[in-house]
Design a protein around this motif. Structure first.
Motif, PDB file in Angstrom:
ATOM      1  N   CYS A 126       0.816  -1.130   0.065  1.00  0.00           N
ATOM      2  CA  CYS A 126      -0.055  -0.003   0.029  1.00  0.00           C
ATOM      3  C   CYS A 126       0.859   1.316  -0.128  1.00  0.00           C
ATOM      4  N   CYS A 152       0.211   3.210   3.693  1.00  0.00           N
ATOM      5  CA  CYS A 152       0.888   2.593   4.991  1.00  0.00           C
ATOM      6  C   CYS A 152       1.716   1.483   5.046  1.00  0.00           C
ATOM      7  N   GLN A 157       1.289  -1.658   4.084  1.00  0.00           N
ATOM      8  CA  GLN A 157       0.665  -2.911   4.253  1.00  0.00           C
ATOM      9  C   GLN A 157       1.023  -3.781   2.833  1.00  0.00           C
ATOM     10  N   CYS A 189      -6.768  -1.182   0.496  1.00  0.00           N
ATOM     11  CA  CYS A 189      -5.823  -1.650   1.535  1.00  0.00           C
ATOM     12  C   CYS A 189      -6.728  -2.056   2.880  1.00  0.00           C
ATOM     13  N   LYS A 214      -6.145  -2.311   5.848  1.00  0.00           N
ATOM     14  CA  LYS A 214      -5.501  -1.606   7.268  1.00  0.00           C
ATOM     15  C   LYS A 214      -5.806  -0.109   7.058  1.00  0.00           C
ATOM     16  N   CYS A 215      -5.749   0.723   5.937  1.00  0.00           N
ATOM     17  CA  CYS A 215      -6.076   1.982   6.273  1.00  0.00           C
ATOM     18  C   CYS A 215      -7.102   2.475   5.187  1.00  0.00           C
ATOM     19  N   ASP A 216      -7.749   1.327   4.314  1.00  0.00           N
ATOM     20  CA  ASP A 216      -8.794   1.788   3.738  1.00  0.00           C
ATOM     21  C   ASP A 216      -8.316   2.670   2.297  1.00  0.00           C
TER      22      ASP A 216
END
Length: 134
Positions: free
Chosen positions: A103, A106, A108, A123, A125-127
């Motif tokens: 990503c 972040c 990820q 993503c 994790k952070c959208d």
């Protein structure tokens, strides 16, 4: 002979015993002994004997908390090394069927199946959403 063995192991109760560090030292010592016999590197014999003496010292030691801490440090670092090679092997086997992207927001890692064309990846994790070719 029976009395000798009885006296030898009488103080053995409460000693630390074997753990991963002791077993590792024993294996390294045996390997170094074989290498020292097969090659002209004679100093390896003395290194192997020193490692063997240290492993027996650990084996018969009654300072259990200190030996436990030594083993925990050894396990922590060897697990990091093993995890690195394990993750490298896992990613190598997955490259055939999946793309693995990071990503941009972040960092990820995201696994996407191959052969789906240009897709939008979200993503977890952070959208964050970004476009990549799979």
């Amino acid at each position: 002979m029976k009395d000798f063995l009885y006296r030898l192991f009488q103080g053995r109760y409460g000693a630390y015993g074997t753990d991963r560090l002791t077993k590792f030292c024993l294996v390294i010592a045996v390997v170094l002994l074989f290498v020292s016999f097969l090659t002209p590197l004679g100093f390896l014999y003395y290194v192997a004997i020193a490692i063997l003496a240290y492993s027996y010292f650990r084996l018969f030691s009654k300072n259990i908390p200190f030996r436990y801490r030594e083993n925990e440090i050894f396990v922590k670092y060897t697990n990091k090394i093993a995890d690195f090679f394990r993750s490298f092997g896992d990613s190598w086997t997955q490259k055939k069927n999946y793309h693995i992207y990071k990503c941009p927001n972040c960092g990820q890692k995201i696994r996407v199946p191959r052969g789906k064309g240009r897709i939008e990846i979200r993503c977890p994790k952070c959208d964050n959403r970004f476009l990549k070719k799979s």
